[in-house]
Design a protein around this motif. Structure first.
Motif, PDB file in Angstrom:
ATOM      1  N   PRO A   1       0.810  -1.219   0.000  1.00 21.83           N
ATOM      2  CA  PRO A   1       0.000   0.000   0.000  1.00 21.83           C
ATOM      3  C   PRO A   1       0.842   1.267   0.000  1.00 21.83           C
ATOM      4  O   PRO A   1       0.373   2.326  -0.446  1.00 21.83           O
ATOM      5  CB  PRO A   1      -0.821  -0.115   1.282  1.00 21.83           C
TER       6      PRO A   1
ATOM      7  N   LEU B   1       1.094   3.052  -3.297  1.00 20.67           N
ATOM      8  CA  LEU B   1      -0.143   3.463  -3.956  1.00 20.67           C
ATOM      9  C   LEU B   1      -0.064   4.885  -4.532  1.00 20.67           C
ATOM     10  O   LEU B   1      -0.693   5.192  -5.542  1.00 20.67           O
ATOM     11  CB  LEU B   1      -1.325   3.384  -2.978  1.00 20.67           C
TER      12      LEU B   1
ATOM     13  N   LEU C   1      -9.819   2.606  -3.007  1.00 20.91           N
ATOM     14  CA  LEU C   1      -8.998   2.246  -1.843  1.00 20.91           C
ATOM     15  C   LEU C   1      -9.823   1.489  -0.819  1.00 20.91           C
ATOM     16  O   LEU C   1      -9.329   0.553  -0.168  1.00 20.91           O
ATOM     17  CB  LEU C   1      -8.390   3.510  -1.230  1.00 20.91           C
TER      18      LEU C   1
ATOM     19  N   ARG D   1     -10.101  -2.158  -1.733  1.00 16.94           N
ATOM     20  CA  ARG D   1      -8.934  -2.971  -1.354  1.00 16.94           C
ATOM     21  C   ARG D   1      -9.080  -3.514   0.060  1.00 16.94           C
ATOM     22  O   ARG D   1      -8.733  -4.659   0.331  1.00 16.94           O
ATOM     23  CB  ARG D   1      -7.654  -2.124  -1.418  1.00 16.94           C
TER      24      ARG D   1
ATOM     25  N   VAL E   1      -6.077  -0.273   3.197  1.00 17.00           N
ATOM     26  CA  VAL E   1      -5.422   1.035   3.133  1.00 17.00           C
ATOM     27  C   VAL E   1      -5.696   1.788   4.427  1.00 17.00           C
ATOM     28  O   VAL E   1      -6.869   1.995   4.809  1.00 17.00           O
ATOM     29  CB  VAL E   1      -5.931   1.841   1.933  1.00 17.00           C
TER      30      VAL E   1
ATOM     31  N   ARG F   1      -4.136   6.721   2.894  1.00 17.63           N
ATOM     32  CA  ARG F   1      -5.227   7.387   2.156  1.00 17.63           C
ATOM     33  C   ARG F   1      -4.977   8.902   2.105  1.00 17.63           C
ATOM     34  O   ARG F   1      -5.133   9.536   1.062  1.00 17.63           O
ATOM     35  CB  ARG F   1      -6.557   7.084   2.840  1.00 17.63           C
TER      36      ARG F   1
END
Length: 753
Positions: free
Chosen positions: A674, A677, A700, A703, A706, A711
């Motif tokens: 992550p 990302l 997100l 998934r 996260v 984030r």
């Protein structure tokens, strides 16, 4: 060497009388003194002094002799002049004596001159009485002549009648002139009353003359003698008018008559009144056609009569052919202007324009071989002014527009009814759906434009512009009809029964209109579809495609509602069912022509992609483990691959597909770390700049692994790298709405956690 006082006194009067002599004498004395001083100054020259004296003496003698001769000649001339003066004085004295004698003789004859003046007066009165005696028989026979002249007029012996009329007028005018010279104006009234019958004779003769002139075109063919007699009488009167006007001392009553101008006026009135009465014209198309044909025939025939017959019956200075040609031209101009004031139909307006601009100056009318070259209407100007022609063309366009609107509306009504038939639309030889609509519309517009081209290029351009406007308005009404049909279908999906085929037929019709409308342009070198019309065609195509895609969407939505889900992850046949729906519609779309088919295929692919992404954004599922994320990645790969291959097999190139976004989205889901990302999201938003924070945040969430810090870092990175949409970018995410986050449920009035 000087002069004494007496000498000076004696010379002074002479010097005053002859100043030039005094000057010459002084010069001579000066020259002599100068010479003498030179001689006495040199003693050797004194020896020649005697010779000098002898030479000077001879010269003086010669000069004196010449002077004497000149003076003698002058004196002789003076003497002869004095003798002539004496002789002239004697002759003048004799003339004066003769004049005096003549004066006394005239004084003695004055009484005899008075007697001669009285005799002269008596002689003038005798001459007048003699004149009166001579005309007395004529005066006594005036009333008899009146009656005889009237009888001659009734028998149409015009020349004899006019001769007697001129004799009577001459008699009256002579008497009036004598009275005018003697200032006896009171007696003129008596004479005029005695000759009052002349007014009746003049009116009767004029009436017959104008009747003959009014039937001149007929008479020159049947009885030209009568017409020629009328013209001769008119010319006699015209000569009398001219003579009297030259001598303006006395103008008899009723003069000038101006019968030649009256001849022209009557002839023009006859021509105008016999053919050009607007009130008697039937202004409908067939009636006006017959009227114009009759005008053409009669005008040409009468001009032939004027050219071949009437010209020979009148003097050359009448210019009768030119006068008649101009009269017909002006009468036609006024007549056509009156007709154009009426509310004419389309056919009548066309006939008038064709007649004015083509028939009038054609070899069938004014340029007839039998009239050329004497008849030349080009010098008379246009039959109808350019402004009036333009106004008439605009009226014609308005009438054609109303007719086209009516036909198009009727065609659309028939087309709308056909959409609800219980059978499929017809197909062409290639198997594409079609209807008669584009053929009817194009034929209607093409025929009107072609008909207008027979008149002028400007009218053709006006009709073409009107046709483009009406076609654009028709497409707007067609879209409204499609919307009504769509609403009926929404109420009951079985109505119309062949909803999709008729929509495909309309798309094919729209394409046919788009490809053939350029052929309507008058200029073959610049055949292009007007921008506004092309926009209307595009809107019509877009509306029909939208209705078709709505049908496809209605069948896809129940399937898309099932994803994402655990069942879907485990390997359901959901996408296979979607492929079956797509394939079914693709078979229907194959009945549309290739450009339309490709548009529908591309729009269907974009619809499937957007519905697939919208389903993923609905926050229905969150991966609970790395294993589920792996399953999700596999499922996304399989679905995207299956859909991509389907559309590729249908003819849509992979570069034209938007399903690539599903593969890119899968990379975000499949990323194991992550922390990376931010870089992956940066790459994603670079390729798809319309993706929003909400879309990324939803992915997100999907998934499931996260953290808030990651984030926050991803969203902050997006804020730091805003993306601009390229001009050729096709939006994907901007049409996908993300559900709003659910608010936490609070039992207390305190702050929600």
């Amino acid at each position: 060497m000087g002069m004494s006082a007496e000498e000076e006194h004696a010379a002074s009067p002479k010097d005053e009388e002859w100043p030039e002599a005094e000057k010459a004498e002084k010069l001579a004395r000066g020259a002599a003194l100068k010479w003498a001083s030179g001689v006495f100054y040199r003693p050797e020259k004194l020896e020649a002094l005697g010779q000098y004296r002898s030479r000077e003496t001879k010269r003086n003698n010669s000069i004196q002799a010449r002077l004497k001769s000149t003076v003698q000649s002058y004196l002789e001339g003076v003497s002869a002049g004095l003798e002539q003066l004496r002789s002239a004085a004697k002759e003048v004295q004799n003339v004066c004596q003769d004049l005096g004698a003549a004066r006394w003789a005239l004084i003695d004859s004055a009484e005899h001159f008075q007697v001669l003046q009285q005799m002269r007066t008596l002689m003038a009165e005798h001459v007048q009485l003699t004149s009166v005696v001579k005309v007395l028989p004529q005066l006594f026979s005036v009333h008899e002549v009146f009656s005889h002249t009237l009888q001659l007029l009734h028998e149409q012996h015009l020349l004899e009648a006019h001769a007697e009329l001129m004799m009577l007028e001459h008699l009256r005018d002579d008497i009036l002139f004598q009275l005018h010279l003697r200032g006896l104006s009171s007696a003129q009234a008596t004479v005029l009353s005695y000759f009052s019958g002349l007014q009746e004779l003049n009116e009767s003769l004029a009436k017959q003359l104008w009747g003959i002139v009014g039937h001149s075109l007929q008479l020159v063919r049947e009885d030209p003698v009568l017409f020629v007699s009328a013209v001769r009488i008119i010319e006699r009167e015209e000569k009398i008018d001219d003579a009297l006007l030259l001598d303006a001392t006395f103008l008899p009553p009723g003069r000038p008559k101006g019968w030649r101008q009256k001849f022209y006026h009557i002839l023009q009135e006859t021509i105008t009144g016999s053919h050009f009465l607007t009130a008697c014209v039937d202004t409908t198309g067939p009636g006006l056609s017959r009227h114009l044909a009759a005008l053409q025939r009669e005008v040409v025939a009468e001009l032939h009569v004027v050219k071949d017959l009437m010209v020979q019956c009148v003097p050359a200075h009448y210019n009768i052919l030119s006068i008649c040609t101009a009269t017909y031209h002006q009468a036609l101009t006024s007549h056509l202007q009156d007709i154009l004031q009426e509310d004419l139909d389309k056919q009548a307006l066309f006939l008038l324009l064709e007649w004015v601009l083509h028939v009038y100056q054609s070899p069938e009318m004014m340029s007839h071989p039998g009239l050329l070259p004497e008849v030349d209407v080009s010098a008379l100007g246009p039959l109808v002014s350019p402004d009036l022609v333009d106004q008439t063309e605009r009226k014609y366009v308005v009438k054609v527009k109303a007719s086209v609107l009516e036909w198009m509306q009727r065609t659309l009504e028939v087309e709308f009814k056909e959409w609800f038939r219980e059978e499929e639309p017809e197909k062409d030889h290639q198997g594409f759906y079609q209807s008669a609509l584009p053929v009817i519309v194009m034929q209607m517009l093409s025929e009107n434009i072609q008909v207008a081209s027979l008149i002028t290029a400007s009218l053709q351009q006006k009709v073409y512009s009107m046709a483009m406007e009406e076609l654009e308005a028709f497409l707007g009404r067609l879209r409204e009809a499609l919307v009504r049909c769509g609403k009926e279908h929404q109420k009951d999906r079985t109505v119309p029964k062949y909803y999709v085929p008729y929509l495909l037929a309309m798309l094919n019709n729209n394409l046919a209109l788009s490809s053939s409308v350029s052929s309507l342009h008058p200029d073959t070198a610049h055949r292009e579809v007007p921008t506004s019309l092309q926009a209307a065609l595009d809107r019509t195509q877009k509306k029909a495609c939208q209705l078709l895609l709505e049908e496809l969407l209605l069948e896809l939505q129940p399937l898309c509602m099932q994803l994402p889900s655990r069942k879907w992850l485990s390997g359901s046949q959901l996408v296979s069912s979607m492929c079956e729906v797509i394939d079914k519609y693709a078979k229907d779309f194959s009945c549309a022509r290739k450009p339309i088919f490709m548009v529908l295929l591309m729009e269907s692919e974009r619809l499937v992609t957007s519905q697939y992404l919208r389903a993923l954004m609905q926050k229905k599922m969150v991966c609970r483990s790395a294993e589920e994320r792996g399953q999700l990645c596999v499922r996304l790969l399989q679905d995207a691959t299956q859909l991509r291959e389907l559309f590729h097999g249908l003819g849509l190139d992979r570069r034209q597909q938007s399903l690539e976004v599903v593969f890119a989205l899968r990379e975000l889901i499949c990323l194991k770390d992550p922390a990376l990302l931010s870089l992956e999201v940066l790459s994603f938003i670079t390729k798809y700049p319309d993706v929003s924070d909400e879309h990324i945040s939803t992915l997100l969430d999907l998934r499931g692994d996260v953290s808030k810090e990651v984030r926050h870092m991803v969203l902050e990175m997006m804020a730091q790298h805003p993306q601009a949409l390229p001009d050729d970018y096709q939006p994907i995410f901007s049409i996908i709405l993300v559900p709003a986050p659910e608010l936490p449920f609070c039992l207390r009035k305190g702050k929600c956690a």
